[in-house]
Design a protein around this motif. Structure first.
Motif, mmCIF file in Angstrom:
data_model
loop_
_atom_site.group_PDB
_atom_site.id
_atom_site.type_symbol
_atom_site.label_atom_id
_atom_site.label_comp_id
_atom_site.label_asym_id
_atom_site.label_seq_id
_atom_site.Cartn_x
_atom_site.Cartn_y
_atom_site.Cartn_z
ATOM 1 N N PRO A 1 2.271 25.165 34.736
ATOM 2 C CA PRO A 1 2.625 27.210 34.780
ATOM 3 C C PRO A 1 3.821 27.316 35.682
ATOM 4 O O PRO A 1 4.482 27.233 37.240
ATOM 5 N N SER A 2 4.050 28.616 35.069
ATOM 6 C CA SER A 2 5.184 29.023 35.662
ATOM 7 C C SER A 2 5.295 29.935 36.903
ATOM 8 O O SER A 2 4.099 29.611 37.230
ATOM 9 N N LYS A 3 6.122 30.262 37.562
ATOM 10 C CA LYS A 3 6.028 30.813 38.369
ATOM 11 C C LYS A 3 4.989 31.699 38.749
ATOM 12 O O LYS A 3 4.155 32.305 39.792
ATOM 13 N N ALA A 4 5.016 33.084 37.780
ATOM 14 C CA ALA A 4 4.531 34.142 37.327
ATOM 15 C C ALA A 4 2.821 33.904 37.772
ATOM 16 O O ALA A 4 1.900 34.328 38.323
ATOM 17 N N GLN A 5 2.645 32.782 36.726
ATOM 18 C CA GLN A 5 1.256 32.660 36.984
ATOM 19 C C GLN A 5 0.575 31.787 38.256
ATOM 20 O O GLN A 5 -0.577 32.031 38.131
ATOM 21 N N VAL A 6 1.407 31.078 38.584
ATOM 22 C CA VAL A 6 0.823 30.785 40.253
ATOM 23 C C VAL A 6 0.993 32.004 41.259
ATOM 24 O O VAL A 6 -0.545 31.812 41.853
ATOM 25 N N GLN A 7 1.606 32.856 40.541
ATOM 26 C CA GLN A 7 2.024 34.118 41.333
ATOM 27 C C GLN A 7 0.169 34.315 41.135
ATOM 28 O O GLN A 7 0.019 35.326 42.333
#
Length: 117
Positions: free
Chosen positions: A4-10
């Motif tokens: 997952p991308s950083k935005a998805q993790v956040q």
């Protein structure tokens, strides 16, 4: 699907916190203010300790010498007595030559009334 991308993790983290009822716009504001306040407290405490050690207030020997020096300073006269200023004579002073001449010619003011004028 992949990593997952950083935005998805956040976003997932935010959803988890929201589910735990620990977020919301106002809560974020308060949390940020609290963290900043704590950081500043720690920073100011370090600055205070550093300045005291630099000034030498940590030891008792210097504390005693500081009190004696302040007592002796308080006994000293800080301000010299000023001599009374002499009045500027009409026709003298730092004005232009014409202004000095005119001031010398003007008669002294005569008091007509005690209440005004």
């Amino acid at each position: 699907m992949g990593v997952p991308s950083k935005a998805q993790v956040q976003a997932a983290k935010a959803d988890a916190l929201a589910a735990a009822n620990k977020t919301g716009r106002h809560r974020r504001v308060l949390t940020k203010k609290k963290l900043k306040h704590e950081r500043n407290q720690i920073r100011n405490k370090r600055k205070r300790e550093k300045s005291q050690s630099v000034r030498g207030r940590a030891s008792e020997a210097t504390a005693v010498s500081n009190t004696t020096s302040t007592q002796s300073r308080s006994k000293l006269k800080l301000k010299k007595d000023s001599k009374p200023l002499s009045k500027v004579v009409p026709g003298q002073g730092s004005g232009t030559p014409g202004a000095r001449a005119a001031a010398a010619k003007v008669p002294k003011a005569v008091r007509i009334s005690k209440r005004g004028g």
